[in-house]
Design a protein around this motif. Structure first.
Motif, PDB file in Angstrom:
ATOM      1  N   PRO A   1      32.665  63.152  39.536  1.00 38.31           N
ATOM      2  CA  PRO A   1      31.556  64.062  39.813  1.00 38.31           C
ATOM      3  C   PRO A   1      30.473  63.380  40.636  1.00 38.31           C
ATOM      4  N   VAL A   2      29.919  64.118  41.590  1.00 43.44           N
ATOM      5  CA  VAL A   2      28.895  63.618  42.506  1.00 43.44           C
ATOM      6  C   VAL A   2      27.700  64.557  42.420  1.00 43.44           C
ATOM      7  N   LEU A   3      26.535  64.037  42.081  1.00 46.52           N
ATOM      8  CA  LEU A   3      25.349  64.862  41.892  1.00 46.52           C
ATOM      9  C   LEU A   3      24.658  65.116  43.221  1.00 46.52           C
ATOM     10  N   ILE A   4      24.260  66.378  43.446  1.00 48.06           N
ATOM     11  CA  ILE A   4      23.498  66.739  44.638  1.00 48.06           C
ATOM     12  C   ILE A   4      22.255  67.520  44.225  1.00 48.06           C
ATOM     13  N   ASP A   5      21.409  67.855  45.213  1.00 51.88           N
ATOM     14  CA  ASP A   5      20.117  68.518  44.977  1.00 51.88           C
ATOM     15  C   ASP A   5      19.317  67.740  43.936  1.00 51.88           C
ATOM     16  N   ILE A   6      19.070  66.496  44.263  1.00 53.45           N
ATOM     17  CA  ILE A   6      18.560  65.524  43.283  1.00 53.45           C
ATOM     18  C   ILE A   6      17.057  65.284  43.396  1.00 53.45           C
TER      19      ILE A   6
ATOM     20  N   ALA B   1       4.379  78.353  49.900  1.00 51.11           N
ATOM     21  CA  ALA B   1       4.635  76.984  49.452  1.00 51.11           C
ATOM     22  C   ALA B   1       3.573  76.046  50.001  1.00 51.11           C
ATOM     23  N   ALA B   2       2.957  75.283  49.109  1.00 48.97           N
ATOM     24  CA  ALA B   2       1.919  74.334  49.489  1.00 48.97           C
ATOM     25  C   ALA B   2       2.448  72.913  49.332  1.00 48.97           C
ATOM     26  N   GLU B   3       1.614  71.967  49.669  1.00 51.07           N
ATOM     27  CA  GLU B   3       1.978  70.564  49.482  1.00 51.07           C
ATOM     28  C   GLU B   3       2.252  70.297  48.011  1.00 51.07           C
ATOM     29  N   ASP B   4       3.347  69.589  47.747  1.00 55.34           N
ATOM     30  CA  ASP B   4       3.710  69.285  46.369  1.00 55.34           C
ATOM     31  C   ASP B   4       2.615  68.468  45.680  1.00 55.34           C
ATOM     32  N   ASP B   5       2.354  68.787  44.422  1.00 60.08           N
ATOM     33  CA  ASP B   5       1.514  67.961  43.571  1.00 60.08           C
ATOM     34  C   ASP B   5       2.447  67.011  42.833  1.00 60.08           C
ATOM     35  N   LEU B   6       2.494  65.767  43.272  1.00 58.00           N
ATOM     36  CA  LEU B   6       3.451  64.822  42.712  1.00 58.00           C
ATOM     37  C   LEU B   6       3.192  64.540  41.247  1.00 58.00           C
ATOM     38  N   THR B   7       1.975  64.796  40.772  1.00 54.92           N
ATOM     39  CA  THR B   7       1.703  64.533  39.364  1.00 54.92           C
ATOM     40  C   THR B   7       2.307  65.588  38.453  1.00 54.92           C
ATOM     41  N   ASP B   8       2.674  66.738  39.002  1.00 52.54           N
ATOM     42  CA  ASP B   8       3.284  67.810  38.213  1.00 52.54           C
ATOM     43  C   ASP B   8       4.799  67.688  38.324  1.00 52.54           C
ATOM     44  N   PRO B   9       5.479  67.343  37.218  1.00 56.04           N
ATOM     45  CA  PRO B   9       6.936  67.198  37.298  1.00 56.04           C
ATOM     46  C   PRO B   9       7.648  68.460  37.766  1.00 56.04           C
ATOM     47  N   PHE B  10       6.994  69.620  37.614  1.00 52.29           N
ATOM     48  CA  PHE B  10       7.651  70.875  37.948  1.00 52.29           C
ATOM     49  C   PHE B  10       7.139  71.492  39.239  1.00 52.29           C
ATOM     50  N   ALA B  11       6.330  70.761  39.978  1.00 49.93           N
ATOM     51  CA  ALA B  11       5.993  71.216  41.325  1.00 49.93           C
ATOM     52  C   ALA B  11       7.269  71.248  42.156  1.00 49.93           C
ATOM     53  N   PRO B  12       7.358  72.139  43.145  1.00 58.06           N
ATOM     54  CA  PRO B  12       8.575  72.196  43.955  1.00 58.06           C
ATOM     55  C   PRO B  12       8.955  70.814  44.479  1.00 58.06           C
ATOM     56  N   ALA B  13      10.155  70.388  44.127  1.00 57.67           N
ATOM     57  CA  ALA B  13      10.618  69.046  44.496  1.00 57.67           C
ATOM     58  C   ALA B  13      11.365  69.136  45.817  1.00 57.67           C
ATOM     59  N   SER B  14      10.747  68.650  46.886  1.00 53.69           N
ATOM     60  CA  SER B  14      11.378  68.736  48.189  1.00 53.69           C
ATOM     61  C   SER B  14      10.829  67.636  49.078  1.00 53.69           C
ATOM     62  N   GLY B  15      11.682  67.090  49.924  1.00 53.80           N
ATOM     63  CA  GLY B  15      11.221  66.090  50.869  1.00 53.80           C
ATOM     64  C   GLY B  15      12.078  64.843  50.845  1.00 53.80           C
ATOM     65  N   LEU B  16      11.962  64.081  51.916  1.00 49.05           N
ATOM     66  CA  LEU B  16      12.753  62.865  52.050  1.00 49.05           C
ATOM     67  C   LEU B  16      12.345  61.800  51.036  1.00 49.05           C
TER      68      LEU B  16
ATOM     69  N   PRO C   1      11.063  62.025  47.778  1.00 46.62           N
ATOM     70  CA  PRO C   1      11.716  62.181  46.474  1.00 46.62           C
ATOM     71  C   PRO C   1      13.227  62.086  46.542  1.00 46.62           C
ATOM     72  N   PHE C   2      13.815  62.502  47.662  1.00 46.78           N
ATOM     73  CA  PHE C   2      15.263  62.391  47.809  1.00 46.78           C
ATOM     74  C   PHE C   2      15.699  60.928  47.774  1.00 46.78           C
ATOM     75  N   LEU C   3      15.025  60.082  48.534  1.00 45.04           N
ATOM     76  CA  LEU C   3      15.409  58.675  48.586  1.00 45.04           C
ATOM     77  C   LEU C   3      15.162  57.981  47.252  1.00 45.04           C
ATOM     78  N   ALA C   4      14.051  58.322  46.587  1.00 45.15           N
ATOM     79  CA  ALA C   4      13.774  57.728  45.275  1.00 45.15           C
ATOM     80  C   ALA C   4      14.858  58.108  44.280  1.00 45.15           C
ATOM     81  N   ALA C   5      15.256  59.375  44.296  1.00 45.88           N
ATOM     82  CA  ALA C   5      16.315  59.827  43.390  1.00 45.88           C
ATOM     83  C   ALA C   5      17.646  59.195  43.751  1.00 45.88           C
ATOM     84  N   GLN C   6      17.925  59.078  45.030  1.00 42.93           N
ATOM     85  CA  GLN C   6      19.193  58.514  45.503  1.00 42.93           C
ATOM     86  C   GLN C   6      19.396  57.104  44.977  1.00 42.93           C
TER      87      GLN C   6
END
Length: 328
Positions: free
Chosen positions: A242-247, A66-81, A83-88
């Motif tokens: 319903p409560v959404l998780i893994d967002i 696993a490398a640093e996410d490429d934020l420009t790729d919508p399908f790059a592994p989505a992980s981190g505080l 993107p979590f806060l933005a989604a929240q």
């Protein structure tokens, strides 16, 4: 050997989230996460019996190489505080229920990784509720459909992860459909190198992908999608909501991508979530692409030390068979 968080590791962040009167009496690492750790922290001396702590430590990420996410790729592994806060906050603004945030910490002073403390939802998953209380689960499924309607009609003129667009960034690719095609062809190549059955029909699958892509007309407006919304990623609160998780993968994208995943994961219960107006040509392309993704991804994960290996192998095997049925 991976080292996961224990009670003493989380005491400072929980104390700061809930107050000095709270005492940790137990910590359970929850099953299923492959990019972050999720811990149920049981408490004494406060108003809450437990909270959930998310950890984005390197030890929690089971994806090989696993490398640093490429934020420009919508399908790059989505992980981190981030993107979590933005989604929240995006989902909360739309009106979709998410676990309430109690504390977020990226200082590395309390713990050597980014952390978030959120409320613990008492009702378990929608998946489990269908087994224990089908009537209550059906009502929650109807509420989930309404949540998805709110997300679907929350439009943006560009596609991409919400954290990228909030910063004014531009997502990779020229269109959703072209991005999906390019990704599907990479998944096909990877899957063919790992399974002889896919390799034997690699050319036919590639031709089919390109035929389906040619039928899709351009689009310039996108809805909000979760991206991996199965019944295991929906919790049920005390009011039956319903409560959404893994967002973390929340993005603006073609709603059809969400619906091919919903159709796959909800199976015979999907009609309650289906909506008119979805583009059948996008559904065809995205359906095949989704199956190829769910072959290549699990097989890649199994290159590492992911613990629930039979489960992940079963996902790959099921989707491999489904992809083969979509050949003309």
């Amino acid at each position: 050997m991976r080292r996961f968080a224990e009670a003493e590791d989380l005491s400072a962040v929980v104390r700061d989230a809930l107050g000095a009167g709270c005492r940790i009496v137990g910590v359970d690492r929850l099953r299923g996460g492959s990019k972050k750790g999720a811990y149920r922290v049981r408490l004494d001396g406060g108003q809450r019996a437990s909270v959930i702590v998310y950890s984005w430590a390197n030890e929690e990420n089971f994806w090989p190489g696993a490398a640093e996410d490429d934020l420009t790729d919508p399908f790059a592994p989505a992980s981190g505080l981030v993107p979590f806060l933005a989604a929240q906050h995006t989902l909360a603004e739309v009106g979709a229920r998410v676990p309430r945030l109690l504390l977020a910490d990226d200082t590395k002073q309390r713990y050597p990784a980014d952390l978030a403390v959120v409320e613990d939802i008492p009702g378990g998953t929608l998946e489990a509720l269908f087994e224990t209380d089908p009537a209550r689960a059906e009502a929650a499924l109807d509420e989930l459909a309404r949540t998805l309607d709110l997300m679907r009609h929350h439009h943006a003129p560009r596609y991409g992860r919400v954290d990228l667009l909030e910063r004014g960034g531009i997502a990779l690719g020229s269109s959703c459909e072209q991005l999906i095609l390019d990704r599907a062809r990479r998944d096909l190549e990877e899957a063919a190198g790992r399974d002889t059955r896919i390799n034997a029909v690699r050319g036919q699958l590639d031709d089919r992908l390109q035929e389906l892509r040619a039928l899709v007309a351009p689009r310039a407006e996108y809805g909000l999608i979760h991206g991996e919304l199965g019944p295991d990623h929906v919790l049920i609160d005390a009011e039956g909501q319903p409560v959404l998780i893994d967002i973390e993968g929340l993005m603006y994208f073609d709603t059809e991508w969400e619906h091919v995943f919903l159709r796959l994961r909800f199976a015979e219960r999907y009609p309650a979530l289906s909506r008119p107006g979805l583009d059948p040509r996008r559904l065809d392309l995205y359906g095949l692409a989704m199956h190829l993704s769910l072959v290549a991804g699990p097989l890649r994960l199994l290159d590492g030390d992911y613990p629930d290996r039979d489960f992940m192998h079963g996902i790959a095997e099921h989707n491999l068979r489904q992809a083969l049925t979509l050949l003309p």
